[in-house]
Design a protein around this motif. Structure first.
Motif, PDB file in Angstrom:
ATOM      1  N   PRO A  83       0.731  -1.216  -0.110  1.00 23.32           N
ATOM      2  CA  PRO A  83       0.080  -0.181  -0.048  1.00 23.32           C
ATOM      3  C   PRO A  83       0.785   1.155   0.093  1.00 23.32           C
ATOM      4  CG  PRO A  83      -0.837  -1.778   1.560  1.00 23.32           C
ATOM      5  CD  PRO A  83       0.582  -1.968   1.138  1.00 23.32           C
ATOM      6  N   ALA A  84       1.732   1.298   0.648  1.00 21.20           N
ATOM      7  CA  ALA A  84       2.728   2.492   0.709  1.00 21.20           C
ATOM      8  C   ALA A  84       3.482   2.661  -0.589  1.00 21.20           C
ATOM      9  CB  ALA A  84       3.831   2.266   1.770  1.00 21.20           C
ATOM     10  N   ARG A  85       3.787   1.485  -1.184  1.00 19.96           N
ATOM     11  CA  ARG A  85       4.455   1.628  -2.747  1.00 19.96           C
ATOM     12  C   ARG A  85       3.412   2.250  -3.610  1.00 19.96           C
ATOM     13  NH1 ARG A  85       8.427  -2.320  -3.426  1.00 19.96           N
ATOM     14  NH2 ARG A  85       8.007  -2.500  -5.540  1.00 19.96           N
ATOM     15  N   GLU A  86       2.120   2.043  -3.529  1.00 18.21           N
ATOM     16  CA  GLU A  86       1.126   2.448  -4.477  1.00 18.21           C
ATOM     17  C   GLU A  86       0.984   4.045  -3.966  1.00 18.21           C
ATOM     18  OE1 GLU A  86      -0.100   1.370  -7.114  1.00 18.21           O
ATOM     19  OE2 GLU A  86       1.185  -0.138  -6.640  1.00 18.21           O
ATOM     20  N   ALA A  87       0.865   4.372  -2.918  1.00 17.71           N
ATOM     21  CA  ALA A  87       0.651   5.548  -2.446  1.00 17.71           C
ATOM     22  C   ALA A  87       1.853   6.518  -2.821  1.00 17.71           C
ATOM     23  CB  ALA A  87       0.646   5.787  -0.811  1.00 17.71           C
ATOM     24  N   VAL A  88       3.034   6.027  -2.711  1.00 14.94           N
ATOM     25  CA  VAL A  88       4.107   6.861  -3.156  1.00 14.94           C
ATOM     26  C   VAL A  88       4.268   6.983  -4.949  1.00 14.94           C
ATOM     27  CG1 VAL A  88       6.912   6.737  -3.358  1.00 14.94           C
ATOM     28  CG2 VAL A  88       5.649   6.289  -1.321  1.00 14.94           C
ATOM     29  N   VAL A 189       4.028  14.587  14.969  1.00 16.87           N
ATOM     30  CA  VAL A 189       4.643  13.932  16.296  1.00 16.87           C
ATOM     31  C   VAL A 189       3.792  14.810  17.417  1.00 16.87           C
ATOM     32  CG1 VAL A 189       6.642  13.720  17.628  1.00 16.87           C
ATOM     33  CG2 VAL A 189       6.594  13.270  15.200  1.00 16.87           C
ATOM     34  N   GLN A 190       3.964  16.160  17.548  1.00 13.48           N
ATOM     35  CA  GLN A 190       3.205  16.840  18.566  1.00 13.48           C
ATOM     36  C   GLN A 190       1.759  16.766  18.891  1.00 13.48           C
ATOM     37  OE1 GLN A 190       4.626  20.668  18.770  1.00 13.48           O
ATOM     38  NE2 GLN A 190       7.066  20.354  18.825  1.00 13.48           N
ATOM     39  N   ASN A 191       0.976  17.125  17.789  1.00 13.52           N
ATOM     40  CA  ASN A 191      -0.347  16.928  17.906  1.00 13.52           C
ATOM     41  C   ASN A 191      -1.135  15.717  17.652  1.00 13.52           C
ATOM     42  OD1 ASN A 191      -0.103  19.667  18.419  1.00 13.52           O
ATOM     43  ND2 ASN A 191       0.307  20.266  16.089  1.00 13.52           N
ATOM     44  N   GLN A 192      -0.572  14.889  16.938  1.00 13.11           N
ATOM     45  CA  GLN A 192      -1.260  13.538  16.576  1.00 13.11           C
ATOM     46  C   GLN A 192      -0.524  12.329  17.301  1.00 13.11           C
ATOM     47  OE1 GLN A 192      -2.295  12.885  12.460  1.00 13.11           O
ATOM     48  NE2 GLN A 192      -1.870  14.866  12.176  1.00 13.11           N
ATOM     49  N   LYS A 193       0.429  12.570  18.049  1.00 12.28           N
ATOM     50  CA  LYS A 193       0.986  11.720  19.007  1.00 12.28           C
ATOM     51  C   LYS A 193       1.534  10.456  18.185  1.00 12.28           C
ATOM     52  CE  LYS A 193      -0.433  14.471  22.211  1.00 12.28           C
ATOM     53  NZ  LYS A 193       0.407  15.560  22.640  1.00 12.28           N
ATOM     54  N   MET A 194       2.076  10.800  17.092  1.00 14.92           N
ATOM     55  CA  MET A 194       2.830   9.805  16.428  1.00 14.92           C
ATOM     56  C   MET A 194       4.479   9.857  16.740  1.00 14.92           C
ATOM     57  SD  MET A 194       1.416  10.416  12.631  1.00 14.92           S
ATOM     58  CE  MET A 194      -0.381  10.149  12.050  1.00 14.92           C
ATOM     59  N   ASN A 195       5.231   8.704  16.508  1.00 17.89           N
ATOM     60  CA  ASN A 195       6.486   8.748  16.437  1.00 17.89           C
ATOM     61  C   ASN A 195       7.054   9.040  15.185  1.00 17.89           C
ATOM     62  OD1 ASN A 195       6.859   6.404  14.790  1.00 17.89           O
ATOM     63  ND2 ASN A 195       6.403   4.954  16.667  1.00 17.89           N
ATOM     64  N   ASP A 196       8.268   9.365  15.315  1.00 18.97           N
ATOM     65  CA  ASP A 196       8.934  10.250  14.051  1.00 18.97           C
ATOM     66  C   ASP A 196       8.701   9.122  12.956  1.00 18.97           C
ATOM     67  OD1 ASP A 196      10.941  12.521  13.396  1.00 18.97           O
ATOM     68  OD2 ASP A 196      11.471  10.740  12.217  1.00 18.97           O
ATOM     69  N   PRO A 197       9.040   7.871  12.923  1.00 16.58           N
ATOM     70  CA  PRO A 197       8.854   6.926  11.811  1.00 16.58           C
ATOM     71  C   PRO A 197       7.468   7.075  11.192  1.00 16.58           C
ATOM     72  CG  PRO A 197      10.389   6.114  12.999  1.00 16.58           C
ATOM     73  CD  PRO A 197       9.967   7.012  13.912  1.00 16.58           C
ATOM     74  N   GLU A 198       6.319   6.903  12.091  1.00 14.22           N
ATOM     75  CA  GLU A 198       5.102   6.809  11.925  1.00 14.22           C
ATOM     76  C   GLU A 198       4.660   8.125  11.169  1.00 14.22           C
ATOM     77  OE1 GLU A 198       3.116   4.341  15.323  1.00 14.22           O
ATOM     78  OE2 GLU A 198       3.242   6.295  15.358  1.00 14.22           O
ATOM     79  N   LEU A 203       3.102  11.224   5.991  1.00 16.11           N
ATOM     80  CA  LEU A 203       3.397  12.219   5.277  1.00 16.11           C
ATOM     81  C   LEU A 203       3.038  12.277   3.750  1.00 16.11           C
ATOM     82  CD1 LEU A 203       4.513  15.130   5.364  1.00 16.11           C
ATOM     83  CD2 LEU A 203       6.406  14.206   4.570  1.00 16.11           C
ATOM     84  N   VAL A 204       3.136  10.874   3.397  1.00 16.25           N
ATOM     85  CA  VAL A 204       2.783  10.528   1.715  1.00 16.25           C
ATOM     86  C   VAL A 204       1.328  10.663   1.718  1.00 16.25           C
ATOM     87  CG1 VAL A 204       2.915   8.694   0.322  1.00 16.25           C
ATOM     88  CG2 VAL A 204       4.699   9.140   1.740  1.00 16.25           C
ATOM     89  N   SER A 205       0.553  10.440   2.767  1.00  9.73           N
ATOM     90  CA  SER A 205      -0.883  10.600   2.627  1.00  9.73           C
ATOM     91  C   SER A 205      -1.263  12.007   2.738  1.00  9.73           C
ATOM     92  CB  SER A 205      -1.751   9.627   3.627  1.00  9.73           C
ATOM     93  OG  SER A 205      -1.418   8.485   3.667  1.00  9.73           O
ATOM     94  N   LEU A 206      -0.625  12.710   3.635  1.00  4.41           N
ATOM     95  CA  LEU A 206      -1.077  14.084   3.908  1.00  4.41           C
ATOM     96  C   LEU A 206      -0.714  15.160   2.477  1.00  4.41           C
ATOM     97  CD1 LEU A 206      -1.850  16.720   5.707  1.00  4.41           C
ATOM     98  CD2 LEU A 206       0.259  16.543   6.718  1.00  4.41           C
ATOM     99  N   LEU A 207       0.238  14.845   1.829  1.00  8.99           N
ATOM    100  CA  LEU A 207       0.999  15.819   0.801  1.00  8.99           C
ATOM    101  C   LEU A 207       0.081  16.159  -0.138  1.00  8.99           C
ATOM    102  CD1 LEU A 207       4.757  14.794   0.736  1.00  8.99           C
ATOM    103  CD2 LEU A 207       3.573  17.051   1.383  1.00  8.99           C
TER     104      LEU A 207
END
Length: 427
Positions: A83-88, A189-198, A203-207
């Motif tokens: 799924p990540a490959r297709e999104a990219v 990281v700050q507002n959605q409480k994700m860790n950095d790799p997450e 980001l690929v979905s947000l852009l």
């Protein structure tokens, strides 16, 4: 006794063996390494390759994978989930405007130039070298190359100037997108409480939601900044030189330089020792607060932020009075900020050379030297700048002891303090 992998229960494989296994996997499935489909002789694309066979965790060689990835820039890694490959891929099609269908020689030939000329432009944009067999370029790349070279062919620009302009775009946009990506990651990281790799994966979905607004803002800002530069660097240049002639006899080191500017430095006190005691988030907040406050003060004062280097900011203003007001406002604001340390500030009115978005010359060097001499929370200037400001009741000028300044000999620094009036008023 050998340890076993907690993920699989199998015995770990030595790094060399893992690397060999990874390479063997790549040879058996070359389409897993290069995601872009290779063109047939007639230009048609191969069908989409079968999904990659992921290596078992026990066979993974992260360093080997990283080395292989660096050999094939901007390609999706073979162990990236489907799924990540297709999104990219979807994001890439939108960003690049077309699929990759050309090798570098084909792209250069289509633009009507030698491979050497095409490579000069490509490198000026800041992109990596590519092999002859890599299908990397799109029709949009070819059109961009044509548009740059057309200005050279028509005699509008020399080749050297065209490459310089191209490099300006490449370097500025590279820094800009890195800034934007890190700001978006930090927000998640700050507002959605994700860790950095997450956050980086998401980001690929947000852009896709923000590409067009950011692109519109970029073009708008570039046009506005170009208009401001025309006034600042073209229309008012002679007036600035005439204003800088007061108190000078033409023998000064900076006399041949073409622009008159007030050059200022601001430097955070004890930044190095503070940064050692801070965690990543606190340090990032300190740096961002420092830069944003400086940018705001400089902008309100009518100056321009030239660059930031860690704990230091370099700025320019068109008059000595504007430079002095900005410097005093910085000193005042940072002294009142409970979250930031004090600053040392210096400002010098003189002549500079503007190149590559930066400024050069003895005036810049003197401002830097005076910054290192300033006491925390104070502003220093030189005698010539002080004489220009003398008689303006907004400023108080206090000569200091004669000091040997490297590269300039014995000089008398002058402490600059606020006089009457409210100074620079911030929102």
């Amino acid at each position: 006794m050998s340890e076993r992998s907690p993920a699989t229960g199998t015995q770990p494989v030595a790094p060399t063996a893992a690397r060999d296994a990874a390479r063997a996997q790549a040879q058996r499935h070359p389409s897993d390494v290069t995601d872009a489909p290779a063109p047939e002789a007639n230009g048609a694309l191969h069908p989409e390759p079968a999904p990659a066979v992921e290596l078992a965790p026990a066979l993974a060689d992260p360093l080997g994978d990283l080395v292989e990835a660096m050999k094939r820039p901007e390609q999706v890694g073979r162990i990236t989930p489907g799924p990540a490959r297709e999104a990219v891929r979807d994001l890439e099609r939108r960003l690049l405007g077309a699929d990759r269908t050309m090798r570098r020689r084909e792209m250069a030939a289509g633009a009507g130039v030698s491979l050497l000329s095409a490579r000069k432009i490509w490198r000026a944009l800041g992109f990596p070298n590519l092999g002859d067999e890599e299908v990397f370029f799109t029709t949009v790349d070819q059109d961009a190359l044509k548009s740059i070279l057309e200005m050279v062919r028509e005699g509008v620009l020399t080749e050297e100037t065209a490459i310089s302009l191209t490099r300006s775009v490449g370097q500025m946009t590279d820094r800009m997108v890195v800034w934007q990506v890190e700001a978006l990651v930090e927000d998640m990281v700050q507002n959605q409480k994700m860790n950095d790799p997450e956050a980086r994966r998401n980001l690929v979905s947000l852009l896709p939601e923000i590409i067009e607004p950011l692109e519109d803002l970029l073009v708008y800002s570039w046009r506005r900044q170009l208009n401001a530069a025309v006034h600042r660097l073209v229309l008012r240049a002679e007036t600035g030189l005439a204003a800088s002639a007061e108190g000078r006899d033409g023998s000064e080191d900076d006399a041949p330089l073409p622009l008159a500017r007030a050059v200022g430095f601001a430097d955070l006190v004890s930044y190095t020792s503070l940064s050692r005691r801070m965690n990543e988030r606190t340090l990032a907040q300190l740096v961002q607060r420092f830069e944003s406050k400086c940018a705001e003060i400089i902008s309100i004062g009518g100056g321009r932020l030239v660059k930031t280097i860690g704990d230091e900011v370099l700025f320019v203003a068109e008059t000595p009075q504007a430079g002095a007001q900005i410097s005093l406002a910085m000193s005042r604001e940072f002294a009142a900020d409970e979250l930031l340390p004090n600053t040392r500030v210096a400002v010098v009115w003189g002549r500079v050379l503007s190149r590559l978005g930066d400024i050069y010359g003895p005036t810049v060097n003197l401002a830097a030297r005076l910054t290192s001499l300033a006491e925390p929370g104070t502003v220093l200037t030189d005698e010539l700048t002080a004489s220009t400001l003398a008689g303006d009741d907004r400023f108080v000028l206090e000569p200091q002891e004669v000091t040997a300044i490297r590269g300039f000999g014995d000089l008398t620094p002058v402490r600059l303090a606020p006089g009457t009036g409210s100074g620079l008023v911030l929102d």
